[in-house]
Motif scaffolding. Structure first.
Motif, mmCIF file in Angstrom:
data_model
loop_
_atom_site.group_PDB
_atom_site.id
_atom_site.type_symbol
_atom_site.label_atom_id
_atom_site.label_comp_id
_atom_site.label_asym_id
_atom_site.label_seq_id
_atom_site.Cartn_x
_atom_site.Cartn_y
_atom_site.Cartn_z
ATOM 1 N N GLN A 262 44.549 33.877 39.114
ATOM 2 C CA GLN A 262 43.424 34.807 39.008
ATOM 3 C C GLN A 262 42.240 34.134 39.642
ATOM 4 O O GLN A 262 42.278 32.956 39.954
ATOM 5 C CB GLN A 262 43.138 35.101 37.541
ATOM 6 N N SER A 264 39.512 33.144 38.391
ATOM 7 C CA SER A 264 38.687 32.250 37.592
ATOM 8 C C SER A 264 39.455 30.992 37.225
ATOM 9 O O SER A 264 40.660 30.906 37.395
ATOM 10 C CB SER A 264 38.238 32.970 36.334
ATOM 11 N N SER A 285 38.703 34.224 32.662
ATOM 12 C CA SER A 285 38.362 35.625 32.488
ATOM 13 C C SER A 285 38.877 36.142 31.164
ATOM 14 O O SER A 285 38.933 37.340 30.928
ATOM 15 C CB SER A 285 38.963 36.435 33.623
ATOM 16 N N THR A 322 44.799 40.442 28.622
ATOM 17 C CA THR A 322 43.390 40.041 28.580
ATOM 18 C C THR A 322 42.873 40.257 27.178
ATOM 19 O O THR A 322 42.929 41.368 26.653
ATOM 20 C CB THR A 322 42.580 40.899 29.556
ATOM 21 N N THR A 325 36.309 38.588 26.911
ATOM 22 C CA THR A 325 35.564 38.543 28.159
ATOM 23 C C THR A 325 35.121 37.127 28.484
ATOM 24 O O THR A 325 34.673 36.854 29.574
ATOM 25 C CB THR A 325 34.290 39.396 28.041
#
Lengths: 361, 424
Positions: A262, A264, A285, A322, A325
């Motif tokens: 990803q 990040s 993330s 996920t 945040t």
């Protein structure tokens, strides 16, 4: 909440419990042989916090809260015996302490090991895993990596420090490996300039080094207590590398495969204790990715000069989810229940997750 | 002037009127016919036919058939009655006008109402379709949620089961621990007992869960062997140090691939800036390219200093300073050369200039500042200006308190000062 696909055979990451904390959590660990977990972190007033929770049904019950003068960055149970279950912690001031959680006022072992924050800690030789003396390794911002034996106070048994006059680099992560008999042991350290160094403690020398072009956030061997098999190193910019550690080529080192997960930073990698080819990476993330490594048909081959060199396999993504945040900075699998894991994120929550269907892989 | 069509013929029944209107060769389309409740008009320029009807008709159901050079109207009466005539007789112009306008207005209103009605039905259809799709999607979503819930509950149940086993294991262990306190048995044997109990519990536990029974055996084996191991743990390792070299990196921040290009550019710019600052000196034309680079000259100077060629080193540094007089290290190194050459005043000047350039005082230039102070202090002392020299050594000590050499030298100077004061 998640982009998980509900396929028939794919493992699912189920969020079991979520607990909001009133401090920043830097590390979370399962207490071995129990359903209890520890959260280590830093309270807003600049003191260290250790909280012990127990899993009760669908919630976490706080059993004990301990406050310490300095914020705590990392902890491990790796070097204690199963009966004692002492926690070794590294704090923001460079102190290494070993605590008996039943009597946490005075540490069992304490040393000001480093001049700056201890970024990462690992233990080997305890919990019935690995052979040889119990040892703890700490990596710090002052550029040194030190190995401690809890029976020897004040001085480390091994010290990997920069050459005199060389400017130091932040050591971000350390890991033990290759502890399959009493003499052998290896420490792997990752630094912020992308260096990965492998130190052999038996010969007290540098065995291998490489640079992966991005700061190394986390390194882990798939098992500490076997002949070193695989090493996963995660870094900034969303990349991680899996090195095959069975065959070392004299010039090319170890073979590796790398994957970009990803955009990040990948903060942590943790292998499943019950299956060394499955590991989870946690990202900046707020996402978790579950990966499986597949071995190549032949793990080593001869190069043009007839030297053995390793062949890296391939990595496939099993699931991703996920949860938050904010970055998930710490991750720990339970050594007792397959698929149970805890993760702590910078949104001041600790989450207990269950990954299902790991048997079918 | 329109041409009036008057050769129409009509007949009627109780409920309807049938009107036949021959067209003199003109072509008629539905657009040419205008009909309202009590007014009928056919206008095919230049022909015109209009009739203000005797009584109101139902204009929505009435029809007109166009064909064979003829329009055939079928008008259904509002009220079943026999009409005396087709049109209203004795109608004056005004009434006719009024009726005409009314008729037009009414027709317009009807048209509006019709469009409104159509719009409404269209909207309702759309709404219905939307609701139907939403329902379908809801159903799908719910199905997926249910699956997830089932998984979650299954997993939670398993967890509870596992936890209860853990609890039992712990309970036994705590009971055992209490037993320990009360008994007075050799600690070794006691530990062995406790472990045996634990393995028994573990074995029971493992048979209930999905852990394979072999693991239970392993557990007991390892605990037994751990027992032996505990008595035979190897001594702590012999302490040793491994020296580490890092991949060089100028910036203190972590390395990121995406920033490498920017960083290279910055370094390049810095290097450029350190090159010729005053490039309009005419003598520079006969210098070679590298001799115009202050860094290269500095390196040359350093090499000559190391070899003992102090005058050559001073020359190199002089040229470098002419090219770029903002580099503190040039002055610092030149000061060292002057010290060796015993040009003490020049040494003091150069160290002072170096210190000036090394402001602000940051950890980065600590080393340089210490050296500058030490050199200036040495120069002062050799000029027998001991108090100034001591000041410099103390400044150096403040920056780097751990340097033993500086401490020793400062001590020596202090003694010297005390010696001269006593004697004078």
């Amino acid at each position: 909440m998640s982009a998980a696909t509900v396929g028939p055979e794919r493992p699912q990451v189920v969020s079991h419990v979520q607990q909001a904390l009133s401090y920043t959590v830097f590390d979370c660990k399962w207490v071995p042989r129990s359903a209890r977990l520890l959260c280590l972190g830093s309270a807003a007033r600049g003191t260290g916090v250790v909280q012990l929770y127990e899993l009760h049904g669908a919630r976490l019950e706080l059993l004990r809260e301990i406050e310490k003068p300095k914020p705590i960055k990392c902890g491990t149970f790796g070097a204690t015996s199963l009966q004692q279950r002492y926690l070794a912690t590294g704090d923001f001031d460079g102190n290494l302490n070993i605590w008996n959680l039943e009597a946490p006022e005075i540490p069992v072992y304490s040393v000001k090991g480093h001049k700056e924050i201890i970024n990462s800690i690992d233990g080997v030789g305890g919990l019935g895993i690995g052979e040889g003396a119990p040892e703890i390794v700490t990596g710090s911002r002052d550029g040194t990596v030190k190995v401690w034996d809890p029976r020897q106070s004040d001085t480390p048994v091994a010290n990997m420090e920069p050459v005199q006059g060389e400017s130091k680099r932040d050591c971000w992560t350390v890991a033990f490996g290759n502890a399959y008999n009493q003499e052998e042991r290896v420490v792997c350290a990752g630094y912020d300039n992308g260096d990965i160094k492998l130190f052999d403690l038996k010969t007290m020398s540098l065995r291998w080094e490489t640079n992966i072009k991005n700061g190394v956030c986390s390194v882990e061997f798939d098992r500490k207590d076997i002949n070193m098999n695989k090493l996963v190193a995660t870094s900034l910019e969303g990349k991680f590398h899996v090195f095959d550690m069975r065959t070392q080529h004299p010039t090319k080192g170890f073979a590796s495969v790398s994957e970009k997960a990803q955009k990040s930073t990948i903060w942590q990698v943790r292998h499943l204790p019950q299956n060394r080819d499955i590991f989870m990476t946690s990202g900046g993330s707020g996402s978790l990715h579950l990966w499986k490594y597949e071995y190549p048909a032949q793990r080593s081959k001869k190069d043009s000069e007839g030297c053995e060199m390793g062949v890296a396999g391939s990595v496939s993504l099993l699931q991703n989810v996920t949860l938050s945040t904010q970055p998930i900075s710490s991750l720990d699998w339970s050594p007792d229940k397959k698929g149970l894991c805890v993760c702590g994120a910078f949104d001041q929550t600790v989450r207990v997750l269950i990954v299902t269907k790991l048997n079918k892989i | 002037m329109p041409v009036w069509l008057r050769e129409h013929s009509w007949r009627q029944t109780l409920t309807a009127v049938y009107l036949s209107l021959p067209l003199r060769g003109a072509r008629a389309t539905p657009a040419n016919i205008f009909c309202s409740e009590q007014y009928l008009k056919v206008s095919i320029p230049p022909f015109l036919f209009e009739a203000v009807l005797y009584a109101p008709i139902d204009d929505t159901n009435s029809t007109a058939k166009i064909g064979n050079g003829n329009i055939f109207f079928t008008l259904y009466k509002r009220e079943p009655a026999m009409w005396d005539s087709l049109t209203l007789a004795n109608a004056d112009k005004e009434k006719l006008q009024y009726l005409r306008e009314n008729a037009v207005l009414k027709a317009q209103e009807k048209a509006k109402e019709e469009t409104e009605a159509k719009k409404i039905t269209k909207q309702e259809h759309k709404k219905y379709a939307l609701e139907a799709t939403m329902k379908l999607e809801e159903a799908e979503r719910k199905r997926i949620e249910d699956l997830k819930e089932k998984e979650r509950q299954k997993v939670a149940k398993e967890l509870e089961l596992w936890k209860s086993q853990q609890k039992d294991g712990d309970k036994y262990k705590s009971i055992q621990k209490e037993g320990e306190l009360h008994q007075e048995i050799e600690p070794l044997k006691e530990r062995k007992n406790e472990k045996m109990n634990k393995t028994r519990i573990l074995n029971e536990g493992t048979s209930k869960t999905r852990l394979k029974s072999t693991k239970g055996c392993h557990g007991s084996c390892s605990i037994f062997s751990q027992n032996l191991k505990e008595e035979q743990l190897p001594a702590p390792r012999v302490a040793a140090t491994i020296k580490v070299n890092f991949t060089p990196r100028v910036f203190p921040t972590a390395l990121r691939e995406s920033r490498v290009a920017e960083e290279e550019e910055w370094l390049h710019k810095q290097a450029e800036a350190r090159r010729i600052i005053n490039s309009d000196l005419s003598e520079l034309e006969d210098l070679k390219e590298e001799e115009k680079n202050p860094d290269w000259l500095k390196d040359k100077g350093n090499k000559m200093f190391a070899m003992g060629d102090y005058l050559g080193a001073v020359n190199a540094y002089n040229l470098a300073v002419r090219l770029n007089n903002k580099l503190p290290l040039l002055y610092l190194n030149r000061a060292a050369c002057h010290l060796k050459l015993r040009n003490l005043h020049k040494a003091i000047e150069d160290s002072s200039k170096a210190l000036e350039l090394l402001t602000p005082a940051v950890p980065d230039n600590e080393n340089a500042r210490v050296k500058a102070h030490v050199r200036r202090g040495t120069a002062f002392c050799q000029l027998e200006l001991y108090t100034e020299g001591l000041q410099d050594f103390e400044a150096a000590l403040k920056i780097d308190p751990r340097n033993k050499n500086i401490e020793k030298d400062a001590e020596k100077i202090r003694h010297l000062i005390q010696g001269t004061m006593q004697s004078s």
